[in-house]
Design a protein around this motif. Structure first.
Motif, PDB file in Angstrom:
ATOM      1  N   ASP A 156      -5.348   4.434  -4.726  1.00  0.00           N
ATOM      2  CA  ASP A 156      -6.796   4.252  -4.569  1.00  0.00           C
ATOM      3  C   ASP A 156      -7.479   5.568  -4.228  1.00  0.00           C
ATOM      4  OD1 ASP A 156      -6.543   1.550  -5.106  1.00  0.00           O
ATOM      5  OD2 ASP A 156      -6.634   0.926  -3.004  1.00  0.00           O
ATOM      6  N   VAL A 157      -6.871   6.349  -3.355  1.00  0.00           N
ATOM      7  CA  VAL A 157      -7.439   7.646  -2.970  1.00  0.00           C
ATOM      8  C   VAL A 157      -7.515   8.571  -4.179  1.00  0.00           C
ATOM      9  CG1 VAL A 157      -6.994   9.749  -1.638  1.00  0.00           C
ATOM     10  CG2 VAL A 157      -6.785   7.514  -0.536  1.00  0.00           C
ATOM     11  N   VAL A 158      -6.430   8.637  -4.938  1.00  0.00           N
ATOM     12  CA  VAL A 158      -6.394   9.512  -6.118  1.00  0.00           C
ATOM     13  C   VAL A 158      -7.428   9.076  -7.155  1.00  0.00           C
ATOM     14  CG1 VAL A 158      -4.956  10.208  -8.088  1.00  0.00           C
ATOM     15  CG2 VAL A 158      -4.007  10.236  -5.781  1.00  0.00           C
ATOM     16  N   ALA A 159      -7.630   7.759  -7.279  1.00  0.00           N
ATOM     17  CA  ALA A 159      -8.602   7.231  -8.239  1.00  0.00           C
ATOM     18  C   ALA A 159     -10.037   7.361  -7.731  1.00  0.00           C
ATOM     19  CB  ALA A 159      -8.293   5.777  -8.554  1.00  0.00           C
ATOM     20  N   GLY A 160     -10.210   7.787  -6.492  1.00  0.00           N
ATOM     21  CA  GLY A 160     -11.555   7.944  -5.937  1.00  0.00           C
ATOM     22  C   GLY A 160     -12.178   6.636  -5.505  1.00  0.00           C
ATOM     23  N   GLN A 161     -11.359   5.624  -5.292  1.00  0.00           N
ATOM     24  CA  GLN A 161     -11.854   4.305  -4.887  1.00  0.00           C
ATOM     25  C   GLN A 161     -11.648   4.101  -3.392  1.00  0.00           C
ATOM     26  OE1 GLN A 161      -9.391   1.692  -7.146  1.00  0.00           O
ATOM     27  NE2 GLN A 161     -10.272   2.252  -9.120  1.00  0.00           N
ATOM     28  N   ALA A 162     -12.360   3.121  -2.869  1.00  0.00           N
ATOM     29  CA  ALA A 162     -12.135   2.726  -1.474  1.00  0.00           C
ATOM     30  C   ALA A 162     -10.757   2.073  -1.393  1.00  0.00           C
ATOM     31  CB  ALA A 162     -13.208   1.754  -1.021  1.00  0.00           C
ATOM     32  N   VAL A 163     -10.056   2.356  -0.323  1.00  0.00           N
ATOM     33  CA  VAL A 163      -8.710   1.803  -0.149  1.00  0.00           C
ATOM     34  C   VAL A 163      -8.839   0.346   0.273  1.00  0.00           C
ATOM     35  CG1 VAL A 163      -6.568   1.963   1.166  1.00  0.00           C
ATOM     36  CG2 VAL A 163      -7.738   4.043   0.415  1.00  0.00           C
ATOM     37  N   GLY A 164      -8.165  -0.535  -0.482  1.00  0.00           N
ATOM     38  CA  GLY A 164      -8.181  -1.954  -0.153  1.00  0.00           C
ATOM     39  C   GLY A 164      -6.986  -2.326   0.700  1.00  0.00           C
ATOM     40  N   ALA A 165      -7.047  -3.464   1.335  1.00  0.00           N
ATOM     41  CA  ALA A 165      -5.938  -4.022   2.121  1.00  0.00           C
ATOM     42  C   ALA A 165      -5.409  -3.052   3.164  1.00  0.00           C
ATOM     43  CB  ALA A 165      -4.814  -4.490   1.209  1.00  0.00           C
ATOM     44  N   THR A 166      -6.320  -2.493   3.963  1.00  0.00           N
ATOM     45  CA  THR A 166      -5.884  -1.559   5.000  1.00  0.00           C
ATOM     46  C   THR A 166      -5.156  -2.283   6.133  1.00  0.00           C
ATOM     47  OG1 THR A 166      -8.043  -1.698   6.089  1.00  0.00           O
ATOM     48  CG2 THR A 166      -7.698   0.115   4.527  1.00  0.00           C
ATOM     49  N   THR A 167      -5.295  -3.593   6.228  1.00  0.00           N
ATOM     50  CA  THR A 167      -4.592  -4.321   7.292  1.00  0.00           C
ATOM     51  C   THR A 167      -3.082  -4.215   7.132  1.00  0.00           C
ATOM     52  OG1 THR A 167      -4.800  -6.381   6.042  1.00  0.00           O
ATOM     53  CG2 THR A 167      -6.450  -5.969   7.734  1.00  0.00           C
ATOM     54  N   ASP A 168      -2.605  -4.141   5.881  1.00  0.00           N
ATOM     55  CA  ASP A 168      -1.163  -3.970   5.658  1.00  0.00           C
ATOM     56  C   ASP A 168      -0.653  -2.658   6.256  1.00  0.00           C
ATOM     57  OD1 ASP A 168      -1.178  -6.316   4.261  1.00  0.00           O
ATOM     58  OD2 ASP A 168      -1.009  -5.399   2.276  1.00  0.00           O
ATOM     59  N   LEU A 169      -1.503  -1.638   6.252  1.00  0.00           N
ATOM     60  CA  LEU A 169      -1.114  -0.331   6.757  1.00  0.00           C
ATOM     61  C   LEU A 169      -1.206  -0.239   8.283  1.00  0.00           C
ATOM     62  CD1 LEU A 169      -2.815   1.823   4.005  1.00  0.00           C
ATOM     63  CD2 LEU A 169      -0.385   1.298   4.242  1.00  0.00           C
ATOM     64  N   VAL A 170      -1.697  -1.303   8.915  1.00  0.00           N
ATOM     65  CA  VAL A 170      -1.712  -1.393  10.373  1.00  0.00           C
ATOM     66  C   VAL A 170      -0.698  -2.429  10.845  1.00  0.00           C
ATOM     67  CG1 VAL A 170      -3.128  -1.977  12.386  1.00  0.00           C
ATOM     68  CG2 VAL A 170      -4.117  -0.629  10.517  1.00  0.00           C
ATOM     69  N   VAL A 171      -0.655  -3.564  10.167  1.00  0.00           N
ATOM     70  CA  VAL A 171       0.237  -4.651  10.590  1.00  0.00           C
ATOM     71  C   VAL A 171       1.704  -4.275  10.389  1.00  0.00           C
ATOM     72  CG1 VAL A 171       0.933  -7.029  10.115  1.00  0.00           C
ATOM     73  CG2 VAL A 171      -1.485  -6.445  10.245  1.00  0.00           C
ATOM     74  N   ALA A 172       2.056  -3.741   9.242  1.00  0.00           N
ATOM     75  CA  ALA A 172       3.463  -3.414   8.959  1.00  0.00           C
ATOM     76  C   ALA A 172       4.035  -2.413   9.964  1.00  0.00           C
ATOM     77  CB  ALA A 172       3.622  -2.909   7.529  1.00  0.00           C
ATOM     78  N   PRO A 173       3.360  -1.292  10.246  1.00  0.00           N
ATOM     79  CA  PRO A 173       3.907  -0.394  11.259  1.00  0.00           C
ATOM     80  C   PRO A 173       3.910  -1.003  12.669  1.00  0.00           C
ATOM     81  CG  PRO A 173       2.266   0.760   9.938  1.00  0.00           C
ATOM     82  CD  PRO A 173       2.222  -0.668   9.547  1.00  0.00           C
ATOM     83  N   SER A 174       2.963  -1.894  12.959  1.00  0.00           N
ATOM     84  CA  SER A 174       2.942  -2.563  14.264  1.00  0.00           C
ATOM     85  C   SER A 174       4.179  -3.430  14.445  1.00  0.00           C
ATOM     86  CB  SER A 174       1.691  -3.430  14.416  1.00  0.00           C
ATOM     87  OG  SER A 174       0.532  -2.660  14.371  1.00  0.00           O
ATOM     88  N   VAL A 175       4.503  -4.197  13.412  1.00  0.00           N
ATOM     89  CA  VAL A 175       5.701  -5.046  13.462  1.00  0.00           C
ATOM     90  C   VAL A 175       6.945  -4.165  13.556  1.00  0.00           C
ATOM     91  CG1 VAL A 175       7.087  -6.697  12.147  1.00  0.00           C
ATOM     92  CG2 VAL A 175       4.606  -6.980  12.280  1.00  0.00           C
ATOM     93  N   SER A 176       7.010  -3.120  12.737  1.00  0.00           N
ATOM     94  CA  SER A 176       8.156  -2.211  12.768  1.00  0.00           C
ATOM     95  C   SER A 176       8.323  -1.584  14.138  1.00  0.00           C
ATOM     96  CB  SER A 176       7.992  -1.104  11.723  1.00  0.00           C
ATOM     97  OG  SER A 176       8.012  -1.631  10.428  1.00  0.00           O
ATOM     98  N   LEU A 177       7.241  -1.123  14.712  1.00  0.00           N
ATOM     99  CA  LEU A 177       7.300  -0.496  16.030  1.00  0.00           C
ATOM    100  C   LEU A 177       7.821  -1.481  17.076  1.00  0.00           C
ATOM    101  CD1 LEU A 177       6.681   2.098  17.612  1.00  0.00           C
ATOM    102  CD2 LEU A 177       4.390   1.170  18.019  1.00  0.00           C
ATOM    103  N   SER A 178       7.391  -2.727  16.995  1.00  0.00           N
ATOM    104  CA  SER A 178       7.882  -3.755  17.922  1.00  0.00           C
ATOM    105  C   SER A 178       9.383  -3.974  17.746  1.00  0.00           C
ATOM    106  CB  SER A 178       7.144  -5.076  17.691  1.00  0.00           C
ATOM    107  OG  SER A 178       5.779  -4.917  17.920  1.00  0.00           O
TER     108      SER A 178
END
Length: 168
Positions: free
Chosen positions: A117-139
């Protein structure tokens, strides 16, 4: 497997602890970047954050997770702890295997999608996955660190059989 010599065991233990704690720290950094990207005020700031996540994901996540898994397996097989003798080792093995797979297939896919999305110049969608997944991993990694120190739950059925066989 033959038991490791004391110097080999100690050296491998240092490698395993450093890599495993590094994986925990890397995940904390990726979580911080995920949160920063999700609340970014501008597309440029979000783009820089997701580029950083991509670099960490491409160069560090998979090698560190695999090295943690491999060093843990060699340690368990080359020491009296064994892979399936103590419940904490068994739980740690399966959770490490699961989180390594999740890192390779789920978290990396989310980071790659954000980067596309960044390379295409678009807004990044589904940013919750990029917060939830590392949160679960960290736990999970924090839990794995805790059980490595505490060593709860005792022997498995296999461990009890092996211990009974040794006493004879």
């Amino acid at each position: 497997m033959q038991q490791l010599t004391r110097p080999a065991r100690r050296g491998l233990l240092v490698v395993h602890v450093v890599v495993s704690v590094g994986w925990l720290g890397l995940t904390l950094g990726i979580l911080a970047l995920g949160i920063t990207g999700a609340v970014a005020d501008s597309a440029e700031e979000a783009g820089a954050v997701y580029r950083s996540m991509n670099v960490l994901g491409d160069w560090l996540l998979i090698p560190i997770s695999l090295l943690s898994l491999a060093s843990g397996i060699v340690l368990s097989l080359g020491t009296p702890w064994g892979l399936a003798r103590h419940r904490w080792v068994y739980v740690k093995f399966w959770l490490t295997l699961l989180t390594t797979a999740a890192t390779a297939f789920a978290l990396r896919a989310s980071i790659n999608a954000a980067m596309a999305d960044v390379v295409a110049g678009q807004a990044v969608g589904a940013t919750t996955d990029l917060v939830v997944a590392p949160s679960v991993s960290l736990s999970v990694y924090t839990f794995l660190t805790a059980i490595s120190v505490i060593k709860p739950w005792g022997l498995t059925a296999r461990g009890r059989r092996l211990r009974a066989t040794k006493r004879r």
